[in-house]
Design a protein around this motif. Structure first.
Motif, PDB file in Angstrom:
ATOM      1  N   ARG C 181      37.848  52.310  41.039  1.00 15.32           N
ATOM      2  CA  ARG C 181      36.749  51.358  41.018  1.00 15.32           C
ATOM      3  C   ARG C 181      35.876  51.572  39.791  1.00 15.32           C
ATOM      4  N   THR C 182      35.580  52.835  39.507  1.00 17.34           N
ATOM      5  CA  THR C 182      34.785  53.153  38.317  1.00 17.34           C
ATOM      6  C   THR C 182      35.489  52.670  37.059  1.00 17.34           C
ATOM      7  N   LEU C 183      36.782  52.890  37.022  1.00 17.53           N
ATOM      8  CA  LEU C 183      37.590  52.448  35.882  1.00 17.53           C
ATOM      9  C   LEU C 183      37.457  50.946  35.684  1.00 17.53           C
ATOM     10  N   LEU C 184      37.585  50.207  36.785  1.00 15.65           N
ATOM     11  CA  LEU C 184      37.489  48.752  36.688  1.00 15.65           C
ATOM     12  C   LEU C 184      36.129  48.342  36.135  1.00 15.65           C
ATOM     13  N   GLU C 185      35.084  49.002  36.632  1.00 16.80           N
ATOM     14  CA  GLU C 185      33.751  48.657  36.165  1.00 16.80           C
ATOM     15  C   GLU C 185      33.623  48.910  34.673  1.00 16.80           C
ATOM     16  N   LYS C 186      34.172  50.039  34.231  1.00 15.82           N
ATOM     17  CA  LYS C 186      34.049  50.364  32.812  1.00 15.82           C
ATOM     18  C   LYS C 186      34.847  49.408  31.954  1.00 15.82           C
ATOM     19  N   MET C 187      35.968  48.941  32.481  1.00 13.00           N
ATOM     20  CA  MET C 187      36.834  48.078  31.677  1.00 13.00           C
ATOM     21  C   MET C 187      36.328  46.648  31.612  1.00 13.00           C
ATOM     22  N   THR C 188      35.384  46.302  32.466  1.00 11.32           N
ATOM     23  CA  THR C 188      34.929  44.922  32.500  1.00 11.32           C
ATOM     24  C   THR C 188      33.832  44.685  31.482  1.00 11.32           C
ATOM     25  N   ILE C 189      34.133  43.884  30.487  1.00  9.35           N
ATOM     26  CA  ILE C 189      33.110  43.476  29.519  1.00  9.35           C
ATOM     27  C   ILE C 189      33.252  41.971  29.412  1.00  9.35           C
ATOM     28  N   SER C 190      32.512  41.232  30.217  1.00 12.61           N
ATOM     29  CA  SER C 190      32.783  39.800  30.301  1.00 12.61           C
ATOM     30  C   SER C 190      32.446  39.055  29.019  1.00 12.61           C
ATOM     31  N   ASP C 191      31.577  39.629  28.183  1.00  9.49           N
ATOM     32  CA  ASP C 191      31.303  38.952  26.911  1.00  9.49           C
ATOM     33  C   ASP C 191      32.536  38.949  26.035  1.00  9.49           C
ATOM     34  N   CYS C 275      44.006  45.764  34.337  1.00  9.60           N
ATOM     35  CA  CYS C 275      44.845  46.468  35.293  1.00  9.60           C
ATOM     36  C   CYS C 275      45.415  45.520  36.324  1.00  9.60           C
ATOM     37  N   ILE C 276      46.675  45.738  36.680  1.00  7.38           N
ATOM     38  CA  ILE C 276      47.246  45.016  37.830  1.00  7.38           C
ATOM     39  C   ILE C 276      48.129  45.982  38.587  1.00  7.38           C
TER      40      ILE C 276
END
Lengths: 293, 276, 449
Positions: C181-191, C275-276
């Protein structure tokens, strides 16, 4: 004097073809709707009378699909008819070099297969890479990208837009031809009477094309009502059941739910609704009276 | 004078908007067909690929069976349209020229065939064609497309014949000809443009049809173009480049034919627009 | 007076049409001058798999002269519907490839041949890996001693990551769901148009969140001893909430509510999602689209709070009960399902063959494929399970779950309500089954293999 049997003889090929190939399927669908037939229970096919139909009345998904179908048919038809008519009027009033080429291009959507239209439009409306999002952003119409197909309010509308792109062509072609058939003398007469453009439109143009309007709107309505593959490819009926129409529901019940009896009953209901619409519509259009005139 | 000028600007504007609206998805289709797959998903969007390629067309034409499917579609659609016409001409003529008791029921029956969703008719129709041993043949499609097209096309032909004054046929009969002669020698030639219009509708309808083609055909040799294009959607991949190249190829003949024939088509519809 | 109602012109048209028809290629679908009886095989898998099967079929056709195997591809999207139409319409193919999900349906339709007598006498039956047979039993391809279908492919799920993104963040693939979950948060940069995850919000999303639910509940049971459905237990609800949160917290593109298999894979290799979790065959797709060791890394599935779950499934070969060429079909099976062919096919398309040698094949255990092999060879993993014996499973997964999960993602209902509705449906289906066949329903195996 024409012989009494002549029209029947001329229609014989049509009767044979349609009777030969459609009669059995349509009768079997009606019969099937009165039975219980689950594909996974193939040996158990009891006659259950109207039970399938009773189930339909109490089926919340049916009602939901019906509501969606009403929006789907109503909006699509209104938009493509209005725009198609407008286009045909435009074409009717002008003549310019390259008009032939113009017409060839403008009529092209009719030649594109349904699932391709769905794919192209789905991609244009894509929430991440979509053309429409890009254009809207550039023109300042929106601030952030919109997921047209993933938003329950715009999912069905997106399908309507794709439908309209396709259907304008049909009305444009048919109505343009009808407009071209109006004798110039009628317009001259109206002109001499001092009628305004608006009056001419309502008193000359519309009555002359009304029979064409009646038939084309009817057929297109029925075709749209039954059309499943555009929506299937674009949204699969989602999100949730936001774009699930009756035609899609029938497909799901038949080929995923494997309930052929129920699907048959849904199909008959669909046909019945179309029939009711036809009867009412033809009465409004005073179709048969016109025809016998 | 300002008024006609303003009016032509309005008309010109309207026509341009329609053109733009029609062409944009087609442009997008064509642009995708020459875009390398790595450039397909970029943001900001590119409206034209930085490195256009013809690879997809080469793929489609040389490494898939699309050319064969194209030929199949051509023969199926031409045959179905011809057969449709053969049935719709006499049928439409009957509906136009005669007052007879069966007229209303016939029209309603024609409409009724369009009202049942194809999805529920698929299996019983499959059984019919299986009984006739026609499954997995192009004949099954030709027949089913004809059956599905005849109702609307008959009503179209009805409109065209209704638009031709019947005096000419009566004159032909007074001269000693049969009714059949009247149809063949007088009515049909006069409705020639209408014939072309009807033929085109039937052709396009058959050209684009997908559901029956999937269900009735098994062998790769018999596939029509829509089925072939549909196979570019595999379990977890959409081959966009190839699919759009195939779609552009599929569109080309329709466009060409439209270009040549639309003149006849419209004037044909003109001579007796579907009045019923 | 002539009664011929066909005008001369029309007759010419029909004749012309008929002539064209006669020139139609493959009018009878016979394709060539081969006189041998045909054995038709329907394959829905598309792309490289159809080609691989065609190659195998050609090889077989050249090896012997008794029968000709014809491979008929079918567009994936309509494959299920087409098979149903063929069977309901009375013209089934001789052989079919069926997913583990479809087995129970087709059996209930009496569409499949009981191949048990042949199977029990076949020497090749001992080559099958225990996991493949276990999965076949779960799919009801094998029930007790009766055999209706045999596995040909084993698919298993693992995590795929954008390696470049991980390197930028200086992180490793996650081992637990918390880390993940932490990984997903870090990888998300919607800009930057980057999202951590590609959520499968539409058809098939069930396979994603059900595994998580099993991880939280640490059981793969669906029913208790009294055949009551338990998938809406508090732990299961927590699992679904975890999955829901990924969407609600914006760690996946908003469009993903409509994403099926195709779109989410596309979302990954197109560089939108970090990630998938997907099957081994997707490795091939990613490589085709230009990913390599610098941009792609695969890893075993993270462990939930109580369990680590392996999601695997099979594709089977089955014979139609209406086939006229049973002996020829058996002969073909014996050849096709032999380790040599199974492994060669698997290497070509990137799946795991169902045979023991395949599970330790060096080529299939290397590079990107290693985590997949590790997962199916690890006896401590919880085996993903679903009550495949219920004929309603198809409609359940495809239609009902899709609709309810989307309603949840749309915030129209809570995860609890969603699972309650699903539990009710399955409960009713189970009751029907028990009423008809008795209380002895198949139970899930706990561990794999």
């Amino acid at each position: 004097m024409p012989r009494k049997s002549e029209p029947y003889l001329l229609l014989a090929p049509a009767y044979l073809l349609i009777g030969g190939f459609m009669l059995y399927p349509m009768v079997s669908v009606v019969l099937l709707s009165l039975h219980k037939y689950q594909l996974t229970d193939p040996l158990d096919r009891p006659f259950i009378g109207l039970d399938n139909y009773r189930a339909i009345l109490g089926d919340a998904h049916f009602l939901e699909s019906l509501a969606n179908s009403a929006v789907w048919v109503g909006l699509s038809l209104a938009a493509q008819f209005a725009l198609g008519f407008a286009l045909s009027l435009l074409l009717n009033t002008t003549s310019f070099r390259g008009k032939g080429l113009y017409q060839a291009v403008i009529f092209t959507p009719w030649a594109v297969s349904g699932f391709l239209i769905a794919l192209i439009w789905a991609w244009m409306l894509n929430g991440e890479f979509g053309l429409v999002n890009d254009l809207f952003l550039r023109f300042g119409l929106i601030d952030t990208k919109i997921g047209f197909l993933s938003n329950e309010r715009t999912a069905l509308l997106s399908c309507v837009v794709a439908n309209v792109w396709f259907g304008i062509t049909f009305f444009a072609i048919m109505l343009y031809a009808a407009l071209q058939a109006i004798p110039a003398s009628l317009y001259e007469a109206a002109d001499m009477d001092g009628a305004s453009a608006w009056q001419t439109f309502w008193r000359v143009t519309v009555p002359m094309v009304r029979p064409t309007i009646t038939v084309t709107v009817l057929l297109r309505a029925i075709w749209i009502f039954n059309w499943a593959d555009l929506i299937w490819v674009m949204t699969k009926g989602g999100p949730g059941a936001a774009s699930q129409t009756l035609a899609l529901y029938v497909f799901q019940k038949a080929f995923i739910g494997l309930d052929f009896g129920y699907a048959a009953a849904l199909g008959v209901t669909l046909a019945g609704l179309s029939l009711a619409f036809t009867v009412v519509w033809l009465r409004i259009g005073r179709f048969h009276e016109e025809a016998s005139a | 004078m300002d008024k006609p000028r303003g009016r032509s600007i309005l008309i010109g504007g309207g026509l341009s908007v329609f053109l733009l609206w029609t062409v944009f998805p087609l442009y997008w289709m064509a642009a995708t067909s020459i875009t390398p797959e790595t450039e397909l998903f970029v943001w900001p969007l590119r409206y034209f690929p930085s490195t256009p390629i013809l690879e997809h067309y080469a793929d489609v034409l040389l490494r898939t069976h699309i050319p064969r499917y194209f030929a199949n579609s051509l023969t199926v659609s031409l045959s179905a349209a011809a057969a449709t016409l053969a049935v719709a001409i006499p049928g439409g003529y009957a509906l136009a020229r005669y007052r007879f008791g069966g007229r209303k029921p016939t029209v309603l029956a024609f409409l009724a065939t369009q009202m049942t969703p194809m999805v529920v008719l698929i299996v019983p129709l499959f059984i019919v064609f299986r009984t006739l041993n026609l499954i997995d043949t192009s004949y099954s499609l030709i027949i089913v497309y004809t059956v599905l097209n005849v109702p609307f096309c008959s009503m179209m032909m009805q409109g065209f014949f209704a638009g031709i004054p019947s005096e000419l046929e009566e004159a032909a009969q007074v001269d000693g000809g049969t009714r059949l002669d009247a149809i063949l020698r007088v009515a049909v030639p006069l409705a020639r443009s209408g014939l072309i219009a009807t033929f085109l509708f039937a052709f396009i309808g058959a050209w684009n049809e997908l559901l029956f083609a999937i269900m009735f055909l098994n062998s790769d040799e018999t596939f029509t173009l829509p089925v072939g294009l549909y196979t570019f959607i595999s379990k977890y991949d959409v081959h966009w480049g190839r699919m759009m190249a195939g779609a552009t190829i599929a569109l080309a003949p329709a466009l060409a034919v439209f270009g040549v024939v639309q003149r006849y088509m419209v004037s044909g519809l003109v001579s007796g627009a579907v009045k019923g | 007076m002539s009664l011929s109602v066909l005008s001369r012109r029309s007759m010419l048209k029909i004749a012309g049409g008929a002539m064209l028809g006669a020139m139609l290629p493959g009018c009878g679908g016979s394709g060539g001058s081969d006189d041998r009886p045909a054995l038709s095989l329907i394959t829905p898998l598309g792309g490289s798999k159809d080609a691989a099967l065609a190659r195998l079929a050609n090889q077989y056709n050249e090896m012997q002269s008794k029968v000709r195997v014809v491979v008929n591809p079918v567009p994936w999207d309509q494959a299920h519907a087409k098979l149903l139409t063929m069977i309901a319409g009375g013209n089934p193919p001789d052989l079919m490839m069926l997913s583990g999900m479809w087995m129970a349906e087709f059996r209930a339709m009496n569409a499949l041949e009981d191949i048990s007598p042949w199977f029990h006498n076949w020497s090749g039956k001992d080559d099958f890996a225990p996991l493949a047979l276990q999965r076949s039993r779960i799919a009801t391809a094998i029930v007790g001693d009766t055999v209706f279908g045999l596995p040909f492919e084993v698919t298993v799920r693992a995590m795929f990551y954008q390696k470049k993104w991980l390197d930028e963040l200086g992180l490793q693939p996650a081992d637990t769901r918390e880390q993940w979950r932490t990984l997903l948060e870090k990888m998300t940069i919607s800009d930057k148009n980057r999202y951590g995850y590609a959520l499968r919000g539409s058809r098939g999303g069930f396979w994603s969140w059900w595994a998580i639910a099993e991880e939280y509940a640490s059981t793969n049971e669906w029913f208790d001893a009294d055949h009551r459905c338990i998938i809406n237990s508090p732990d299961h609800v927590k699992g679904l909430e975890y999955w829901n949160a990924i969407f609600q917290d914006g760690l996946t593109p908003p469009d993903s509510i409509n994403w099926g298999y195709t779109e989410l894979v596309q979302g990954f290799w197109s560089g939108v999602c970090g990630c998938i979790e997907q099957d081994n065959e997707v490795v091939g797709t990613c490589v085709e689209h230009g990913m390599d060791a610098s941009t792609l890394v695969t890893a075993i599935m993270p462990a939930g709070p109580k369990a680590r779950v392996t999601s695997n499934d099979i594709w089977t070969f089955a014979m139609s009960s209406a086939t006229k060429n049973k002996d020829a079909a058996y002969a073909f099976f014996e050849w096709l399902l032999a380790p040599e062919q199974a492994i060669s096919y698997a290497r070509e398309v990137g799946v795991i063959p169902p045979v023991k040698q395949g599970f330790s094949d060096p080529e299939l255990s290397s590079g990107f494929y290693k985590p997949f092999m590790d997962m199916i060879n690890d006896p401590t993993m919880l085996q993903n399970w679903y009550p495949n014996y219920l004929p309603e499973m198809g409609e359940f997964v495809e239609v009902m779950v899709t609709r309810e999960q989307q309603n949840m993602l749309l915030k129209r209902q809570s995860p609890q309500e969603t699972l309650d509705k699903l539990a009710d449906f399955i409960q009713a289906a189970e009751k029907k089954y028990v009423d008809r066949y008795g209380p002895d329903t198949p139970r899930p195996p706990e561990k794999i293999g």
